[in-house]
Design a protein around this motif. Structure first.
Motif, short mmCIF file in Angstrom:
data_model
loop_
_atom_site.label_atom_id
_atom_site.label_comp_id
_atom_site.label_asym_id
_atom_site.label_seq_id
_atom_site.Cartn_x
_atom_site.Cartn_y
_atom_site.Cartn_z
N PHE A 4 24.38 63.08 51.37
CA PHE A 4 25.09 62.24 50.95
C PHE A 4 26.47 63.22 50.26
CE2 PHE A 4 27.51 59.31 47.88
CZ PHE A 4 27.18 58.17 48.35
N LEU A 5 27.78 62.78 50.75
CA LEU A 5 28.91 63.65 50.53
C LEU A 5 30.00 62.84 49.72
CD1 LEU A 5 29.77 64.93 54.27
CD2 LEU A 5 28.13 65.93 52.28
N VAL A 6 30.32 63.53 48.71
CA VAL A 6 31.38 62.96 48.12
C VAL A 6 32.51 63.79 48.10
CG1 VAL A 6 32.33 62.31 45.75
CG2 VAL A 6 29.95 62.10 46.08
N GLY A 7 33.76 63.32 48.60
CA GLY A 7 35.05 64.17 48.85
C GLY A 7 34.87 64.69 50.31
N ALA A 8 34.55 64.07 51.24
CA ALA A 8 34.30 64.18 52.65
C ALA A 8 35.67 64.13 53.11
CB ALA A 8 33.35 63.30 53.45
N ARG A 9 37.04 63.78 52.60
CA ARG A 9 38.12 63.81 53.34
C ARG A 9 38.89 64.92 52.74
NH1 ARG A 9 39.33 62.08 57.74
NH2 ARG A 9 41.28 61.73 57.17
N SER A 10 38.15 65.92 51.91
CA SER A 10 39.06 66.79 51.28
C SER A 10 38.86 67.94 52.71
CB SER A 10 38.34 67.61 50.19
OG SER A 10 37.07 67.98 50.75
N PRO A 11 39.75 69.31 52.54
CA PRO A 11 39.92 70.23 53.47
C PRO A 11 38.45 70.73 53.77
CG PRO A 11 41.80 70.45 52.22
CD PRO A 11 40.92 69.36 51.40
N THR A 12 37.55 71.22 53.02
CA THR A 12 36.40 71.67 53.25
C THR A 12 35.50 70.51 53.76
OG1 THR A 12 36.58 73.35 51.29
CG2 THR A 12 34.38 72.89 52.06
N GLY A 13 35.64 69.36 53.12
CA GLY A 13 34.96 68.29 53.53
C GLY A 13 34.79 68.03 55.07
N LYS A 14 35.94 67.98 55.37
CA LYS A 14 36.57 67.61 56.89
C LYS A 14 35.74 68.71 57.79
CE LYS A 14 40.87 65.33 56.25
NZ LYS A 14 42.27 65.28 56.42
N ALA A 15 35.84 70.09 57.29
CA ALA A 15 35.10 70.99 58.10
C ALA A 15 33.73 70.89 58.12
CB ALA A 15 35.55 72.62 57.44
N LEU A 58 32.44 67.52 46.88
CA LEU A 58 33.59 68.51 47.40
C LEU A 58 34.78 67.64 46.72
CD1 LEU A 58 32.67 68.78 50.98
CD2 LEU A 58 32.02 70.34 48.90
N ALA A 59 34.73 66.65 45.83
CA ALA A 59 35.95 65.94 45.37
C ALA A 59 36.65 66.73 44.46
CB ALA A 59 35.70 64.57 44.71
N ASP A 60 37.97 66.85 44.53
CA ASP A 60 38.85 67.93 43.94
C ASP A 60 40.12 67.31 43.70
OD1 ASP A 60 39.75 70.08 42.70
OD2 ASP A 60 40.16 71.00 44.57
N PHE A 61 40.97 67.59 42.45
CA PHE A 61 42.09 67.00 42.38
C PHE A 61 43.21 67.56 43.16
CE2 PHE A 61 46.45 67.61 40.12
CZ PHE A 61 46.98 66.05 40.04
N ILE A 62 42.84 68.90 43.50
CA ILE A 62 43.83 69.56 44.16
C ILE A 62 43.80 69.23 45.92
CG2 ILE A 62 44.49 71.79 45.32
CD1 ILE A 62 44.13 73.08 42.65
N SER A 63 42.78 69.32 46.24
CA SER A 63 42.32 68.88 47.81
C SER A 63 42.93 69.46 48.51
CB SER A 63 42.47 67.41 48.02
OG SER A 63 41.97 66.86 49.06
N GLY A 64 44.13 69.02 49.43
CA GLY A 64 44.79 69.66 50.53
C GLY A 64 46.32 70.00 49.88
#
Length: 301
Positions: A4-15, A58-64
């Motif tokens: 189960f992924l949280v933050g899948a749209r983050s740069p690491t999440g996409k990879a 993987l959710a993060d305020f900075i993200s991309g």
């Protein structure tokens, strides 16, 4: 293994999603809008309905966005919600359902004053809002014993190119002059980090008793000035304007100011000793990331 992924749209999440699809590893990655601390009951329901064997946050305020580190200073409530409160909600849900939690944190939990690379045994001392919120998130995630907290080095990749873009724009706008910060980094490809996460999850899936805090980063630490110079060389192979300016490059180092930190280099020895995951050289991935900025016309995307 069922993730189960949280933050899948983050740069690491996409990879990570790309790898999971190639490996045909089952996963669920709900939209970002669902993951707010106030939405805890709905998050718990989604997790319960899917029934994962592990949860990855993987959710993060900075993200991309590389400028978000400074933005966090003025958006503390939002940063705390994502980097501190949400990990606490996820840890509580994981504990109730006895699901292992892998939580991605940051090197910014450290103050940057150490001369050598930071190890997991070093005491955190964040220099800004982002670092403080990230440390709070770590502490809340660790309240559930079956946790992996992973701190990466300076991230770059196909979906995290903001700082690289700023170097390429600067050399053109200023006739060869590029402003960089005088800081030491551990360059880390988001793709390599995603592969490391999969490797960790596979061993967790085999019931390995490996809980704790770990660091993952690229093989060789470097000054930002050196990374920028190499990125410009890679860009010159695709960009005629940058190629003509290479002989006039002047990399101007500016002092680091909080919340940036002078030294964010990390030691990944514990991860290697525990999981056998070796750090990878980052130079080739940097080349691929720089070249990904160019379309068929040779102009930056």
């Amino acid at each position: 293994m069922k993730l189960f992924l949280v933050g899948a749209r983050s740069p690491t999440g996409k990879a990570l999603v790309e790898i999971l699809r190639k490996r045909r590893i089952p996963f669920l990655a709900p939209a970002e809008k669902h993951f707010t601390p106030a939405n805890a009951p709905a998050i718990a329901a989604m997790i319960g309905e899917y029934g994962p064997t592990q949860l990855i946050n993987l959710a993060d305020f900075i993200s991309g966005y590389h400028v978000a580190l400074n933005r966090a200073q003025f958006m503390e409530e939002r940063c705390r919600a994502i980097n501190a409160e949400l990990p606490g909600v996820l840890a509580e849900i994981c504990q109730r359902r006895e699901i292992p939690l892998l939580h991605l944190s940051s090197a910014y939990v450290f103050g940057g004053g150490k001369k050598l690379a930071y190890g997991e045994h070093d005491t955190p001392d964040p220099a800004g809002v982002y670092g403080r919120c990230s440390l709070e998130g770590e502490e809340l995630a660790r309240q559930w014993p079956r946790h992996i907290v992973l701190r990466p080095g300076w991230l770059f990749g196909p979906h995290k190119r903001g700082l690289i873009k700023s170097w390429l724009r600067s050399i053109k706008r200023h006739g060869g002059e590029v402003e960089v910060r005088r800081r030491r980094l551990s360059p880390t490809s988001t793709e390599d980090l995603a592969w490391a996460i999969v490797a960790v999850c596979e061993q967790v899936d085999c019931d390995a008793n490996v809980w704790g805090v770990y660091h993952y980063c690229g093989l060789t630490p470097s000054w930002e000035k050196q990374i920028a110079a190499l990125a410009l060389e890679y860009a010159a192979t695709r960009d005629e304007e940058i190629y003509r300016l290479l002989g006039r490059v002047n990399l101007v180092e500016k002092p680091v100011r909080a919340p940036e930190i002078f030294n964010s280099t990390l030691s990944g020895k514990k991860l290697f000793d525990t999981f056998g995951i070796k750090p990878r050289g980052w130079q080739e991935q940097l080349r691929k990331t720089v070249q990904s900025l160019y379309d068929v016309s040779g102009k930056t995307a």
